[in-house]
Design a protein around this motif. Structure first.
Motif, PDB file in Angstrom:
ATOM      1  N   TYR A  27     -13.638  -7.521 -22.648  1.00  0.00           N
ATOM      2  CA  TYR A  27     -14.373  -8.710 -23.088  1.00  0.00           C
ATOM      3  C   TYR A  27     -13.924  -9.959 -22.319  1.00  0.00           C
ATOM      4  N   VAL A  28     -12.589 -10.156 -22.224  1.00  0.00           N
ATOM      5  CA  VAL A  28     -12.061 -11.354 -21.553  1.00  0.00           C
ATOM      6  C   VAL A  28     -12.472 -11.392 -20.075  1.00  0.00           C
ATOM      7  N   ALA A  31     -16.815 -11.683 -20.124  1.00  0.00           N
ATOM      8  CA  ALA A  31     -17.526 -12.845 -20.662  1.00  0.00           C
ATOM      9  C   ALA A  31     -17.824 -13.937 -19.612  1.00  0.00           C
ATOM     10  N   PRO A  32     -16.822 -14.379 -18.817  1.00  0.00           N
ATOM     11  CA  PRO A  32     -17.145 -15.443 -17.856  1.00  0.00           C
ATOM     12  C   PRO A  32     -18.184 -15.003 -16.825  1.00  0.00           C
ATOM     13  N   ILE A  34     -20.609 -12.792 -17.291  1.00  0.00           N
ATOM     14  CA  ILE A  34     -21.911 -12.770 -17.975  1.00  0.00           C
ATOM     15  C   ILE A  34     -22.451 -14.203 -18.092  1.00  0.00           C
TER      16      ILE A  34
END
Lengths: 264, 264
Positions: A27-28, A31-32, A34
């Motif tokens: 996720y970490v 996320a950026p 995306i």
């Protein structure tokens, strides 16, 4: 029976912890990328090409630069500062070990293990974003990139080493590290390709070491540089390695003079 | 009323205590402030780069875009001022059993774990976005009336409530899975999506930011309110989300406490 159910519960929670940690890393990291994909897709809907980059190039840029970050960042600052503050440096300086070489080797080992986790995460990301990505498996490009990554790894380590060694003179180095990160974000092309900046700024940044962390390898990856420009870039990186090494040695010498060596 | 006064007095003591501590490390303070300032400037540069490329983010022109960015940073910095130190300490409370002592104190435990620490650096970091905010109000020739000022402040309050609640809720995962590195980054990573206006998020991500983690309108509603623009749907969504998120945070805290294993 109740006890047994508790044991099962503990086992399940233990397994969940590991899986959750992996999901969290995914996720970490994701996320950026995306977020940037959404932003640039929105912008490219208005214009086909921005700063010489197509949408696919831009998405590839963000994904590959984040992967490069995982390869070249050593995160050695905090550990070095801790060694100094807590007196753990004693065990190195009282032995015939070169602390800088030792730390570099240690960080390389840790990075290698981390990459085993990071690479599958990026493979998942590549799968998700596959329709946007531009792949380049040209052998010459791969050789140039490998050299660049290795030089960047050394440069990044020297930077981290210098910041960590500031613990000889300061109580807290965490903020200095944060400041360094922001400078890198601005000048390296981590936040956006430097081709979007005015040409004069690009020229100034090309003489600094930071652009060679992300912007330069991406230009190599997209084959937007001539062979001479690539050699020049790698040459500038080598010069900065020498400069950083000399500065690091100077700080080390001054720092060890200041060092009180608690517990020796 | 007496209870509220008691809590306000207690909070003032917390703040005084933290200010005294932070002022002990002045170099760290200056460096941290510089780092935050540089990050802020970096995003202004990013916005400039985008608009220089003759594209716009959503329906906003460059100056409206910067106004939006200033409000994002105002919420972000105020949120950091109140919560960053508390939520980064959360793992210590739960994994190391430090929550035991807090639970024995004659004070609401959620209040204590959420507000015990205060970040003085973030208080100073409010000034750069505040200056940009005022500058943009002047450039855009926005008339300030008691109505738009009060509504702006109310919507900032509701946005900060959502910001707090979801940041708090994500930390509660530690009650069940207590070995996750830097969990406080979980919400911050999501929150950073809001540095760009809601128009860029369509499809699944828009649904996610409206229905699951309802932060989509946290920056846009206050930004519109100060410009005398009111989107009733967005305002209703923001108010409902703030009430429900605060309630859910309270309920989950109570449930979490029942699962707390008191390691210490």
């Amino acid at each position: 029976m109740n006890k047994f159910t508790t044991y099962i519960k503990i086992g399940v929670l233990d397994a969940l912890e590991m899986r959750f940690q992996l999901l969290y890393w995914l996720y970490v990291n994701m996320a950026p990328i995306i977020m940037m994909t959404y932003l640039w897709s929105h912008l490219y809907a208005q214009k086909g090409e921005i700063g010489g980059y197509s949408l696919n190039m831009m998405v590839t840029y963000y994904l590959v630069t984040r992967l490069i970050n995982r390869i070249i960042s050593t995160y050695a600052e905090e550990r070095i500062a801790k060694d100094i503050k807590e007196g753990r440096l004693n065990q190195y300086i009282t032995r015939p070990i070169d602390y800088m070489t030792y730390k570099f080797g240690e960080r390389l080992g840790i990075r290698a293990v981390n990459l085993i986790i990071v690479i599958p995460i990026y493979m998942i990301l590549m799968l998700i974003l596959r329709e946007y990505l531009i792949f380049n498996f040209d052998s010459i490009t791969i050789i140039f990139l490998s050299i660049n990554f290795f030089l960047s790894l050394i440069l990044f380590f020297f930077l981290a080493f210098m910041i960590g060694m500031m613990a000889f003179f300061m109580v807290e180095t965490h903020a200095l590290n944060g400041l360094k990160d922001q400078v890198i974000n601005l000048m390296s092309g981590y936040l956006f390709p430097l081709t979007l900046l005015p040409e004069k700024l690009q020229e100034i940044f090309s003489y600094l070491p930071f652009t060679y962390f992300y912007n330069f390898p991406m230009e190599v990856y997209f084959q937007r540089l001539t062979t001479i420009q690539i050699y020049q870039g790698l040459g500038i990186q080598c010069v900065w390695i020498i400069v950083f090494y000399l500065i690091a040695q100077l700080i080390w010498q001054q720092g060890t003079k200041n060092y009180e060596g608690i517990g020796i | 009323m007496k209870k509220i006064t008691r809590y306000i007095k207690l909070y003032i003591h917390f703040v005084q205590n933290c200010i005294t501590r932070e002022l002990l490390f002045r170099t760290h303070f200056i460096l941290s402030f510089s780092s935050r300032l540089l990050m802020f400037l970096l995003y202004i540069v990013f916005y400039q780069v985008i608009y220089r490329s003759a594209v716009a983010i959503g329906t906003l022109n460059y100056d409206q875009g910067l106004l939006y960015l200033s409000v994002f940073f105002l919420i972000d910095t105020i949120g950091f001022m109140f919560f960053i130190k508390n939520f980064s300490t959360f793992p210590e409370y739960i994994s190391e059993g430090k929550l035991d002592i807090i639970l024995t104190k004659p004070v609401d435990s959620q209040f204590f774990v959420s507000l015990r620490y205060f970040s003085l650096i973030s208080l100073f970091s409010i000034f750069p976005p505040l200056v940009l905010f005022i500058r943009q109000l002047i450039i855009l020739d926005i008339a300030l009336t008691p109505i738009n000022i009060v509504l702006f402040l109310i919507f900032m309050g509701t946005s900060l409530t959502i910001y707090y609640s979801f940041w708090f809720i994500t930390n509660l995962i530690l009650f069940w899975i207590n070995r996750i590195d830097a969990l406080h980054e979980f919400f911050v990573t999501l929150w950073r999506f809001m540095q760009f206006p809601p128009d860029i998020f369509q499809g699944v991500l828009r649904f996610f930011f409206v229905g699951i983690v309802p932060i989509l309108f946290t920056v846009s509603v206050p930004t519109q309110a100060i410009q005398h623009l009111f989107d009733l749907k967005a305002i209703s969504a923001l108010i409902i989300a703030s009430i429900f998120s605060l309630l859910i945070s309270r309920i989950l805290w109570k449930i979490g406490l029942r699962h707390y294993q008191s390691t210490g």
